[in-house]
Enzyme design. Structure first.
Site, PDB file in Angstrom:
ATOM      1  N   ASP A   1      63.837  44.328  38.738  1.00  0.00           N
ATOM      2  CA  ASP A   1      63.849  43.977  37.320  1.00  0.00           C
ATOM      3  C   ASP A   1      65.035  43.066  36.984  1.00  0.00           C
ATOM      4  O   ASP A   1      66.138  43.258  37.497  1.00  0.00           O
ATOM      5  CB  ASP A   1      63.959  45.277  36.502  1.00  0.00           C
ATOM      6  CG  ASP A   1      63.882  45.029  35.012  1.00  0.00           C
ATOM      7  OD1 ASP A   1      62.776  44.730  34.541  1.00  0.00           O
ATOM      8  OD2 ASP A   1      64.918  45.132  34.327  1.00  0.00           O
TER       9      ASP A   1
ATOM     10  N   GLU B   1      64.725  46.831  57.732  1.00  0.00           N
ATOM     11  CA  GLU B   1      64.947  47.975  58.621  1.00  0.00           C
ATOM     12  C   GLU B   1      63.670  48.852  58.664  1.00  0.00           C
ATOM     13  O   GLU B   1      63.251  49.291  59.719  1.00  0.00           O
ATOM     14  CB  GLU B   1      66.101  48.760  58.003  1.00  0.00           C
ATOM     15  CG  GLU B   1      66.729  49.808  58.834  1.00  0.00           C
ATOM     16  CD  GLU B   1      67.734  50.548  57.921  1.00  0.00           C
ATOM     17  OE1 GLU B   1      68.610  49.883  57.331  1.00  0.00           O
ATOM     18  OE2 GLU B   1      67.604  51.787  57.807  1.00  0.00           O
TER      19      GLU B   1
HETATM   20  C1  GLC Z   1      62.436  43.282  32.265  1.00  0.00           C
HETATM   21  C2  GLC Z   1      61.252  44.177  31.970  1.00  0.00           C
HETATM   22  C3  GLC Z   1      61.226  44.469  30.504  1.00  0.00           C
HETATM   23  C4  GLC Z   1      62.516  45.177  30.135  1.00  0.00           C
HETATM   24  C5  GLC Z   1      63.726  44.364  30.550  1.00  0.00           C
HETATM   25  C6  GLC Z   1      64.988  45.170  30.485  1.00  0.00           C
HETATM   26  O1  GLC Z   1      62.325  42.053  31.681  1.00  0.00           O
HETATM   27  O2  GLC Z   1      60.069  43.565  32.415  1.00  0.00           O
HETATM   28  O3  GLC Z   1      60.124  45.245  30.131  1.00  0.00           O
HETATM   29  O4  GLC Z   1      62.562  45.388  28.754  1.00  0.00           O
HETATM   30  O5  GLC Z   1      63.619  43.929  31.895  1.00  0.00           O
HETATM   31  O6  GLC Z   1      65.008  46.108  31.515  1.00  0.00           O
END
Ligand code: GLC
Length: 584
Positions: free
Chosen positions: A240, A284
């Protein structure tokens, strides 16, 4: 972890198909899902757990619900599921505020249920990808709670970005960085004795304090979390906000332009070392699997969420010792139109080629407007900062274009991502009552931005008017987000036996996509009208008409599948077709 042999997907007729069985069999032949490098051409389905299927009748999607629908996903023809965060979380940002990576949210199940789900999916030939959020944790995470209880300057605080405030009383925020969710990126803490304390940095909501990746605990912990889930049989990890994780430790004001790699908080050069560390962990497991006959998952992969306008910089993350693939937001955000989409495809292929990474093709996800609604708007580009209530959309046009776009995305070389519900042609729900909207993006914008809940409405499975089959029959309560009137008409049950439905189209698309031409054929552009996106891969010809008038279909080719009717051997506006070159 063992995956079953490739399944024999039931053939579901599309809108139109070749009546030459031999030809179709060749195009539709399957590529074994046990391929080591499965991810290079995979169709990956995104499950937003809260909204997929409710197994226990509490109105919230859960892992039991997903388990009960694995047969549906197998028949759809996907190769992997990416689960949005399923961990324990206060859900201040839909689970992207993780309290404990080693626990499943109690609304969803527990780790044993997740393990069972991963194994059952694998038995159907479906790999699992989990979501990891390295930029921040929940303010309820043990580390942040420990930091709050610790002194300024302590090691516990050094895992985050705590700073004294400015001004004589320290009551001014220490910095000016803008938040991705409106408002300030700094929140002041209260000391245990009740007096105002230091401030901490959060690029998103105050409930999501940013981690300091210069602290060794942070690195170690994330690599451990990767191992925790890889040990449980997942085949990949989605990273993310991957380009935001590293910060200039001086947290300087953002002023003007920066040399590449030196912006205070986006796309910093230091990130590459972090992801090389993650890649080493994934490799790994890949290497260990290679010596284990019982393990047929193949490569363990990293998928980056990397929003960068500079595609050359984007591609640096995809070098052979870094992230395997990243979402193609450039393609995703383009408005309907041949010129822009063609340019996005060309630029994408041009930057991925040199680093040897597969392109990905993405039409939507849990953060953006559903394609049916977006493509029906006058300005059909996606941008976070232009989302407003009441922007008109022609859903008939939008649905036609979304079907055509699905065929386009599926015909391109690389991996395909499908967001849950797009295969049903769901529109964005734009009239969720304001007091039911949960997304912080809406609330933090002062109510100006509709937020992202409109693409997160619980899926319709049946024509039962109660919850459209989202919750088990007989459930009286409402789902966590209200479903609009008419939702059952989009349901799986309403579409599954209709050869003209969007669900039937997706099934056929994903089935044909497993053929050699769409798995392995090089993309070669064809000459056609300027408003037509025209290319071939092997013997398969692709055409998308983004213009306003019908164009003749190519001669010497048979129609395999089309996203809509093809009157008089023409391709109407807003329609895609796949054809096969007739053998001499
Ligand atoms: C990313 C996710 C989103 C979230 C953001 C903060 O963009 O896709 O849904 O709000 O990260 O974690």
């Amino acid at each position: 972890m063992t995956l079953s042999p490739p399944r024999d997907t039931a053939a579901t007729p599309g809108t139109s198909a070749s009546d030459e069985p031999g030809l179709e069999a060749r195009i539709g032949s399957t590529t074994p899902v046990t391929d080591q490098e499965w991810w290079r051409t995979a169709a990956i389905y995104q499950v937003y757990v809260r909204s997929f299927a409710d197994g226990n009748g509490d109105g919230i999607g859960d892992l039991a619900g997903v388990r009960s629908r694995l047969g549906y996903l197998a028949a759809l023809g996907i190769d992997a599921i990416w689960f949005t965060p399923w961990y324990r979380s206060p859900l201040a940002d839909g689970g992207y505020d993780v309290e404990d990576y080693r626990a499943i949210h109690p609304d969803f199940g527990d780790v044993a249920v997740a393990e069972a789900l991963i194994a059952e999916a694998a038995a159907l030939g479906i790999r699992t990808i989990v979501d990891v959020v390295p930029n921040h944790v929940s303010d309820q995470h043990a580390w942040f709670q420990e930091a709050l209880a610790s002194e300024p300057g302590s090691d516990a605080r050094a895992r985050f970005w705590f700073r004294d405030g400015l001004g004589p009383d320290g009551d001014l925020p220490p910095g000016n960085w803008p938040s991705s969710f409106s408002g300030s990126t700094w929140t002041r803490t209260t000391d245990p004795d009740g007096t105002p304390g230091q401030w901490y940095l959060h690029l998103f909501t105050p409930e999501q304090p940013d981690l300091n990746w210069d602290h060794p605990d942070v690195r170690r912990e994330h690599e451990d979390v990767l191992r925790f889930w890889l040990d449980r049989g997942v085949a990949g990890v989605r990273i993310d906000s991957a380009a935001l994780v590293a910060k200039d430790p001086a947290l300087p004001e953002i002023v003007g332009e920066y040399p590449a790699g030196q912006h205070p908080n986006v796309d910093r050069d230091d990130l590459h070392e972090i992801y090389r560390g993650w890649r080493a962990v994934a490799d790994e497991y890949t290497a260990r699997a290679a010596t284990d006959d019982g393990d047929t998952l193949g490569d363990r992969v990293l998928v980056g969420e990397i929003w960068l306008a500079d595609l050359e910089r984007f591609a640096l993350y995809l070098r052979p010792d870094e992230i395997h693939m990243a979402f193609n937001f450039d393609f995703m955000a383009r408005p309907w139109g041949a010129g822009g989409l063609r340019a996005a495809i060309e630029e994408t292929l041009a930057v991925h080629g040199p680093v040897g990474a597969p392109a990905t093709w993405v039409l939507s996800n849990h953060d953006v407007t559903r394609p049916v609604t977006r493509f029906g708007r006058e300005d059909s580009a996606f941008a976070f900062d232009t989302k407003r209530f009441g922007t008109p959309s022609d859903l008939v046009v939008g649905a036609r274009r979304a079907r055509a776009a699905a065929m386009l995305a599926a015909a391109l070389p690389g991996a395909l991502y499908v967001y849950q519900g797009d295969e049903l042609g769901l529109p964005e729900v734009e009239d969720i009552p304001l007091d039911r909207i949960e997304d912080p993006m809406h609330h933090r914008s002062g109510g100006v931005d509709p937020g992202r809940d409109g693409c997160r409405v619980p899926l319709p499975w049946t024509t039962d008017p109660a919850t459209a089959g989202f919750s088990p029959a007989g459930t009286t309560g409402e789902p966590w987000l209200p479903q609009p009137a008419g939702w059952p008409t989009y349901s799986v049950a309403a579409q599954q036996d209709d050869p003209a439905s969007t669900l039937s189209l997706y099934r056929r698309v994903l089935e044909l996509r497993r053929g050699d031409d769409l798995q392995h054929g090089d993309l070669v552009w064809d000459d056609d009208a300027p408003d037509v996106i025209a290319f071939h891969r092997g013997a398969l010809l692709h055409r998308t008409n983004c213009g306003t008038t019908a164009v003749p279909l190519p001669d010497g080719a048979d129609v395999l599948l089309a996203s809509g009717p093809l009157p008089d051997h023409t391709l109407p506006p807003d329609t895609s077709v796949w054809l096969t070159v007739r053998s001499a």
